[in-house]
Every structure is written in structure tokens, then in C-alpha cells.
Design an enzyme around this catalytic site. Structure first.
Site, PDB file in Angstrom:
ATOM      1  N   GLU A 188      38.784  64.896  35.112  1.00 57.74           N
ATOM      2  CA  GLU A 188      38.546  64.690  33.687  1.00 57.74           C
ATOM      3  C   GLU A 188      39.710  64.003  32.977  1.00 57.74           C
ATOM      4  OE1 GLU A 188      35.243  68.077  32.820  1.00 57.74           O
ATOM      5  OE2 GLU A 188      37.296  68.689  32.394  1.00 57.74           O
ATOM      6  N   VAL A 189      40.156  62.895  33.526  1.00 59.07           N
ATOM      7  CA  VAL A 189      41.166  62.094  32.825  1.00 59.07           C
ATOM      8  C   VAL A 189      40.382  61.206  31.857  1.00 59.07           C
ATOM      9  CG1 VAL A 189      43.108  60.513  33.090  1.00 59.07           C
ATOM     10  CG2 VAL A 189      42.607  62.179  34.879  1.00 59.07           C
TER      11      VAL A 189
END
Ligand SMILES: *[C@@H]1O[C@H](CO)[C@@H](O)[C@H](O)[C@H]1NC(C)=O
Ligand SMILES: *[C@@H]1O[C@H](CO)[C@@H](O)[C@H](O)[C@H]1NC(C)=O
Ligand SMILES: *[C@@H]1O[C@H](CO)[C@@H](O)[C@H](O)[C@H]1NC(C)=O
Ligand SMILES: [Zn+2]
Length: 522
Positions: A188-189
Site C-alpha cells: 500500500e505505497v
């Protein structure tokens, strides 16, 4: 057995051809492939891992001391420890630790419990996104990708790796000298190639991502020989196979494919297993036992979580060409550092044990596993859960069993009833019925007789909430420190009390008069 006989038969039929020779060489060179993935899981060759997410809610040491043998007995042979702000950081990182973080001695103790139960320990330290617990601090804000969002680091800032990431890894590894794997996070960057430093390099997000992950994974391998870095796979999942092959990640990391919904296959690109099987020597998968179906959930949905785990078993059974190294049952404490607590660990013990038993006995039927499950939870002899969990996915009557957490499980079951009574009284009075709406309150205009009941009912609920708060605090303190207890009670109970208090205030104002104005009301 059947399978082997068929291979022999094939051999007889095809032994004259060269193709068979090649086939046989490959077959004997990879003996592990002979065994189906679920059998490897059953035998423990594929690790069965329990994720303990400690962020901002550390269970007491004596809870972990009891929990660890319990999960080992249900089939776990490894722990994935996500400390986040519960790690006792020192030096420049000391403020990244919460004030109620574990001490070094406590972590040593935890590792002793794990070792005594034969559990491998895999530490997890985020190295890209989900670094809120560090980037929120003033002294680290200059490492953010976007100055307003303290989520991910800027991969183009050389100090990030040199000063921050290396130090994080060094400190975590120093307490895990015997680890074989280190999970470096990297899920989840959300903001990539967003800051001016990054955009001025004219690189795609994928390449910026790769550059940083490769640097981190190389560092782990060089600095700690023998340790394999693991990473969440979501950022890679939709890449083109050629891009993944060219990234160099195949030689450096093992990916952990996470899907927590029931339709696991539908969440993954159809070519993904082929791509991962070609690029990575080993792949891990991750299901969930809590923390996946709602940020404010009170207890795990047993139907959905068991469906999720069973879907993973079907995938492992049917996927060819991939070596599964481990299956992780994730159990999230919060959705991120800033979120409130979701399902509490003690309340989730039934889900944890059920799903562990399911994945440890992938060849047994679900109803066979349910029998083992009620035994593991020390349920009374007459206890009969519905194996489909469809009428009651939370199985609130499990409070009648005596497992680690059963008293808190019962308390949360009572909370669900209290919450429903408060919400229905409030909604009925302020929205459904016609005498205590915000219009009535604003214009001080209502029938006293119609609203009086709300006063007595509200008062009774306030008393019940107060008693519930007091008794639940004592139960929760058996499992958590007072900070975690206060957070949960404030977030779950106090807002219900506030609702009832404001309802009483409305009524008291409305009944404080005995003459009313002529219409139209102004
Ligand atoms: C930790 O925070 C305090 C103030 O909150 C600050 O004075 C101190 O310098 C910080 N420590 C480090 C190592 O940055
Ligand atoms: C709950 O605890 C508070 C503070 O200790 C006390 O004043 C109150 O009477 C208790 N309420 C009930 C219903 O036990
Ligand atoms: C409503 O009426 C009561 C009784 O006359 C009065 O005390 C109160 O101030 C009024 N409230 C509002 C909001 O007008
Ligand atoms: Zn940047």
C-alpha cells in the site's frame, strides 16, 4: 500413491522417447513437486504462520504466554510479529516507540515462549509505506513523500535509506539474531512519484518502487547473510511479467500474496501465479482471521474468515508451478496507525483457532474440524455450532466456552445488545417518531407525554452502560494495559452514553414548559 503409480505407467509407455527422459530428470530434480501444496501445508513443510499485529495495543505478556502454546497446539509453527510502535527503539528512533511499547526484556521473553512451543519467529518492519508511526513525528517529517501525508517515505531522498531504513532494520534484527526471514512490508505505497524530488527524475512509479525495494532487500541480504527478505505483493501484482522479471526482485525477496475476501481468485490477475512461479523461488500467501471486514468491527465474522481460508486452500491445491513457503493468517489490530482498534485479540481467539485448524487439516472436512475446534475452545458438551455460520456468523454463544478470552467475548456480546438498544432508542426518538426530532428540539415544541418515556429509558440505559463500562474495564485489564482499555471503552461505550445524555437533555428542555406558542412556529 496413486499419482506415483501413474507416473511409473507413463514411464513404461514413453520410455523410448527422449521427451520422457527430460521429463523424468526434471521430475526427480524437484522431489518437492511430487507432494501437493496442501499436503505440504498439512505436514508443516509449508509454514503455518500466525500474524500478531501489535500496533498500539500490546497484549499483556501473560496473555501471549498462554496464547502461544494454544496456537501451536492448533497447528501454528511460526509467528509473524508486526511491532510497529510497540518495538523498544533506541537512539534516534526512540520517539517512534509508543510510551507503552514492550521492553527489550519482554521481547526476549516473547521469543522464549515462541521457542518453547517450537514456533519460528519472523519479524516485520515496514520500510516504505505504512510508516505513519515514524513520519507523524516532527523530527521525521522531512522524510515524507508528501509533506501533508505521513504515510510513505520519499525513495529519492538518499537520507531515507542511509539514516532511517537501515537503522530500523538494524534495531529490529538486533533483537532477532536467529531469524531466518525478515518481512520488509512494502504494501500500500499509495503515493509514488508524487513529490518534486521524485517527479524531477522522470521515472515511473514502478521503477522508483523497485529501486528502493531492491536497495532494502540487498542490504538485508548483505548485512544478515542467510536471511531472506519477504514483502507484501500488492504493489507487484498487476505488473507485466516482463517488468517483474526485469526488476531483479526474483533473486532478492519472496512475495506474500494477501487476499482477505472470500473470492480470493477473483482478486488476483489470472496470469499472476504463472508470473510469480517463474520469477520467485518461493511464494507465501496470507489469509485473515481478523481485521479484514470493517475498521470498527467488534468480533471476527467466522463465516467470511473461514470461507477466505478455505478459498486459499483451494488455490494452493490447484496452483501448479509455484512453491508455497508459508501461509500466514493475518490478524490486524487496526487498519493503520491512525485508525481505531478493530476486533480485539482475545475476542478473536475462536476465529484464530478455527482457521488454524482448517489450514492445518486441509484434507479433513469442515465439520470434522469444527469438532476439534469446540474441543480447543473447551466448549460445554452440548455445544453445537452451525458449521456454515450463516445464521450467526459471530457465534455469540461461544461465550459459554472457556477459552483464553471467553470472558471478554461474552462482554463484547453484551455490548452488541446494548449498542443496538441505544441506537434504536436514539434513532426511533430523533428520526422515526415525530416528537423529538431536531425540529422539535430547535423550536422547543413537543408533547411532554410523547417524550417522557425516552427520559426513563435513556436513564436506564445510561446506568447499564456505566455498569458495563466498569465490569468490562476489569475484564479487559486481564489482557491489555490501561491505555488500550481506555481507548476501546471511550470509543465504544462513551459515545453511547453521550447519545443517551443528549437525548435526556432534549427531553428535559422540551418538558420544562407547559404553554406553547401559536402556529406558525418561528
Ligand atoms: C524525542 O522527542 C522529544 C520531544 O518530544 C525531543 O526533545 C527529542 O529530541 C526527541 N528525541 C529524538 C531522539 O529525536
Ligand atoms: C462505576 O465506577 C465508577 C467509578 O469507579 C463509580 O462511580 C460508579 O458508581 C460505578 N458504576 C456502577 C454502575 O457500578
Ligand atoms: C425551551 O423552553 C423552556 C421552558 O420555557 C426554556 O427554559 C428553554 O430555555 C427553552 N429552550 C429553547 C432552546 O428555546
Ligand atoms: Zn519523492
Amino acid at each position: 500413491m496413486l499419482r506415483r503409480r501413474r507416473v511409473v505407467l507413463c514411464g513404461v509407455l514413453l520410455s523410448l522417447t527422449v521427451t520422457f527422459f527430460v521429463f523424468q530428470v526434471q521430475w526427480t530434480r524437484k522431489p518437492a513437486a511430487e507432494k501437493a501444496a496442501v499436503e505440504r501445508l498439512q505436514d508443516g513443510e509449508t509454514l503455518r504462520v500466525v500474524h500478531l499485529d501489535l500496533k498500539g495495543a500490546p497484549p499483556k505478556m501473560r496473555v501471549l504466554k498462554t496464547l502461544i502454546p494454544l496456537i501451536a497446539a492448533a497447528g501454528a509453527n511460526a509467528l509473524l510479529l508486526e511491532y510497529e510502535d510497540m518495538f523498544p527503539f533506541v537512539g534516534m528512533l526512540q520517539n517512534a516507540s509508543a510510551r507503552n511499547a514492550y521492553s527489550r526484556e519482554e521481547i526476549h521473553q516473547l521469543l522464549v515462549y515462541a521457542r518453547k512451543s517450537g514456533l519460528e519467529v519472523i519479524p516485520l518492519v515496514q520500510t516504505f509505506g505504512h510508516l505513519e508511526y515514524i513520519l507523524k513525528l516532527p523530527e521525521f517529517r522531512h522524510f515524507r513523500e508528501l509533506s501533508g501525508f505521513p504515510q510513505e517515505i520519499c525513495p529519492s531522498n538518499p537520507d531515507v535509506f542511509r539514516v532511517l531504513v537501515q537503522e530500523l532494520i538494524e534495531q529490529v534484527m538486533s533483537l532477532h539474531p536467529t531469524a531466518k526471514w525478515l518481512h520488509i512490508g512494502c504494501d500500500e505505497v499509495f503515493h509514488l512519484a508524487a513529490c518534486t524530488r521524485c517527479t524531477s527524475r522522470y521515472m515511473e512509479g514502478r521503477l522508483l518502487f523497485t529501486e528502493h525495494v531492491v536497495r532494502v532487500a540487498r542490504f538485508v541480504r548483505d548485512r544478515f547473510p542467510g536471511i531472506t527478505p519477504l514483502m507484501w505483493d500488492d504493489m507487484l501484482r498487476h505488473w507485466l511479467p516482463v517488468d517483474l522479471a526485469d526488476s531483479g526482485l526474483g533473486e532478492l525477496v519472496e512475495p506474500m500474496v494477501w487476499v482477505y475476501s472470500e473470492d480470493v481468485a477473483r482478486q488476483l490477475p489470472h496470469y499472476m501465479w504463472y508470473m510469480y512461479g517463474r520469477v520467485f523461488s518461493h511464494v507465501w500467501v496470507a489469509s485473515a482471521y481478523k481485521g479484514a471486514y470493517g475498521e470498527t468491527a467488534l468480533a471476527p465474522d467466522l463465516r467470511r474468515h473461514s470461507e477466505n481460508n478455505l478459498a486459499w486452500l483451494r488455490i494452493m491445491r490447484s496452483t501448479k508451478g509455484v512453491q508455497f513457503r508459508g501461509m500466514v493468517l493475518t490478524g490486524w489490530a487496526r487498519y493503520d496507525h491512525f485508525a481505531v482498534l478493530c476486533e480485539l485479540l482475545p475476542v478473536s481467539v475462536p476465529s484464530l483457532l478455527l482457521n488454524l485448524l482448517l489450514v492445518s487439516h486441509p484434507l479433513s472436512s469442515k465439520s470434522q474440524v469444527i469438532v476439534q475446534w469446540t474441543q480447543a475452545l473447551s466448549c460445554p458438551p452440548a455445544f453445537t455450532p452451525n458449521a456454515l455460520f450463516d445464521s450467526d456468523p459471530f457465534q455469540w454463544h461461544l461465550g459459554a466456552c472457556t477459552f483464553l478470552g471467553s470472558n471478554l467475548f461474552s462482554a463484547v456480546a453484551n455490548y452488541v445488545t446494548l449498542q443496538a438498544r441505544v441506537d434504536s432508542l436514539y434513532t426511533d426518538m430523533t428520526q422515526r417518531h415525530g416528537w423529538l426530532t431536531m425540529y422539535n428540539v430547535r423550536h422547543n415544541f413537543s408533547s411532554p407525554w410523547r417524550v417522557l418515556d425516552a427520559l426513563t429509558n435513556g436513564q436506564r440505559l445510561v446506568r447499564e452502560l456505566d455498569a458495563f463500562r466498569n465490569s468490562t474495564a476489569l475484564i479487559m485489564l486481564q489482557y491489555f494495559d490501561r491505555f488500550t482499555v481506555d481507548e476501546w471503552l471511550e470509543q465504544k461505550v462513551d459515545y453511547l452514553t453521550e447519545k443517551m445524555v443528549s437525548l435526556q437533555r432534549y427531553v428535559q428542555t422540551l418538558i420544562a414548559r407547559d404553554t406553547w406558542q401559536r402556529r406558525p412556529i418561528s
